[in-house]
Write a protein that holds these residues in place. Structure first.
Motif, PDB file in Angstrom:
ATOM      1  N   ALA A 204       3.187  47.111 -11.757  1.00 21.49           N
ATOM      2  CA  ALA A 204       2.160  46.626 -10.830  1.00 21.49           C
ATOM      3  C   ALA A 204       2.679  45.347 -10.197  1.00 21.49           C
ATOM      4  CB  ALA A 204       0.859  46.369 -11.579  1.00 21.49           C
ATOM      5  N   SER A 215      -2.060  47.241 -17.606  1.00 20.16           N
ATOM      6  CA  SER A 215      -2.801  48.429 -18.043  1.00 20.16           C
ATOM      7  C   SER A 215      -2.239  49.695 -17.391  1.00 20.16           C
ATOM      8  CB  SER A 215      -4.297  48.268 -17.789  1.00 20.16           C
ATOM      9  OG  SER A 215      -4.579  48.430 -16.429  1.00 20.16           O
ATOM     10  N   GLY A 216      -1.753  49.594 -16.136  1.00 24.31           N
ATOM     11  CA  GLY A 216      -1.159  50.759 -15.473  1.00 24.31           C
ATOM     12  C   GLY A 216       0.098  51.211 -16.198  1.00 24.31           C
ATOM     13  N   THR A 219      -0.892  52.932 -19.446  1.00 26.87           N
ATOM     14  CA  THR A 219      -1.392  54.285 -19.208  1.00 26.87           C
ATOM     15  C   THR A 219      -0.243  55.236 -18.870  1.00 26.87           C
ATOM     16  OG1 THR A 219      -3.369  53.257 -18.334  1.00 26.87           O
ATOM     17  CG2 THR A 219      -3.113  55.603 -17.906  1.00 26.87           C
TER      18      THR A 219
END
Ligand code: KG4
Ligand code: ZN
Length: 332
Positions: A204, A215-216, A219
């Motif tokens: 990101a 968090s990306g 995931t």
């Protein structure tokens, strides 16, 4: 100035004796292994473990330092940020000790402790003090903060994580890969045998800002592991290495940009994730400044860093000498 310092903000009970904010005379740390069974920290359990350990550790620290309480000038403890029940154990114990011995009590911000870990040494020869102003990256299980240290105890926030902390991301990926807890050192070890280019992972960017987002990435690792599991055994080392490369590049890119865009002398690292050698190397590669990082055992939570910060609290006196504990305390 000889300070007895206590750290209990999370899952490490640390007690140390530090002279003049720099010289470590004793530094004992008890890591709470009970949390390995739950794969994460249970606050009430952590507080109880601190209570169980603190008295013996304090005695041991004084013994290691070869000093009695009479030869101590102040008692310090972490008063935030951290788990409230855990903070209360250390702060109240230290206050009680200070009161009984007629010594001043110094409340210390845990994040300042991670910064001032860079001032510590245990050797006979005295290393020079880190030069400031500095860009500081504090990366731990609870924090990912990029700050400008303009002077002693003068911090200006530049950026922070908008979701998970870096250490939390390491811990979650470790759990996903079945490596155990705390995850950071285990991911680092697994990554040694892996190919960091095996799996491309997203970074990101959050353009033009110093903030981080993990968090990306987390995931994406989860999704990739599920795909791999469907095909056969997961290549744990390759996943660990690819994740470590992605997260260290994110942290290093913003840190290097902050250093380039501010007039600073040095870049300082602190917090448990700063123990990661890949992160240190990635940052060193990208900056034109000297890089200072505490030795790994002083990156993770310990009492000595609180003793170092306490000295600078006394020298550059703030108003927080006896503040109440606060779980959400910010860096001044
Ligand atoms: O500073 P710290 O001891 O406690 C907090 O204030 O949170 O940091 C603990 C965090 C954990 O998430 C742990 O997994 C991470 O630091 N950590 C590491 C390494 N050693 C500890 N992360 C990456 N690589 C390491 N070698
Ligand atoms: Zn910490």
């Amino acid at each position: 100035m000889r300070i007895l310092a206590i750290e209990t903000s999370c899952d490490e009970t640390g007690v140390a004796v530090v002279e003049d904010g720099r010289r470590i005379r004793a530094n004992v740390v008890a890591s709470q292994l009970v949390h390995q069974d739950t794969g994460g920290i249970v606050p009430e359990v952590a507080a109880r473990e601190h209570l169980r350990a603190i008295d013996a550790l304090t005695e041991q620290a004084l013994r290691d330092a070869g000093r009695g309480l009479k030869e101590i000038d102040a008692v310090a403890a972490t008063v935030g940020p951290g788990l409230i029940g855990c903070l209360l154990v250390g702060a109240n114990y230290a206050r009680g000790l200070a009161l009984a011995a007629g010594l001043p009590f110094v409340g210390v911000n845990h994040l300042e402790g991670h910064v001032y870990a860079n001032w510590l040494y245990e050797t006979e020869d005295i290393p020079p003090e880190p030069k400031i102003p500095a860009v500081v990256l504090i990366v731990s299980g609870a924090h990912s903060d990029l700050v400008l240290m303009e002077g002693h105890r003068r911090f200006r926030p530049l950026g922070r994580t908008i979701d998970d902390a870096a250490g939390e991301a390491f811990d979650k990926v470790a759990r996903l890969l079945g490596l155990g807890f705390p995850g950071g050192p285990l991911v680092e070890r697994a990554a040694k045998d892996g190919d960091p280019n095996a799996f491309p992972l997203p970074r990101a960017v959050l353009a033009d800002r110093y903030d981080f987002s993990f968090s990306g990435l987390k995931t994406a690792v989860l999704r990739r592991v599920r795909e791999l599991e469907a095909k056969g055994p997961v290549p744990v080392a390759d996943v660990a290495a690819s994740f470590q490369k992605a997260i260290t590049e994110i942290l290093a890119e913003k840190t290097a940009r902050a250093a380039a865009e501010h007039a600073v002398e040095t870049v300082l690292l602190g917090g448990g994730v700063a123990a990661n050698l890949a992160l240190r190397a990635e940052i060193a590669k990208r900056i034109g400044h000297p890089l200072r990082v505490p030795p790994p055992r002083l990156c993770t939570d310990n009492g000595a860093m609180i003793g170092a910060a306490a000295f600078f609290v006394l020298r550059h006196r703030g108003t927080e000498l006896s503040v109440a504990v606060r779980s959400d305390m910010k860096l001044a």
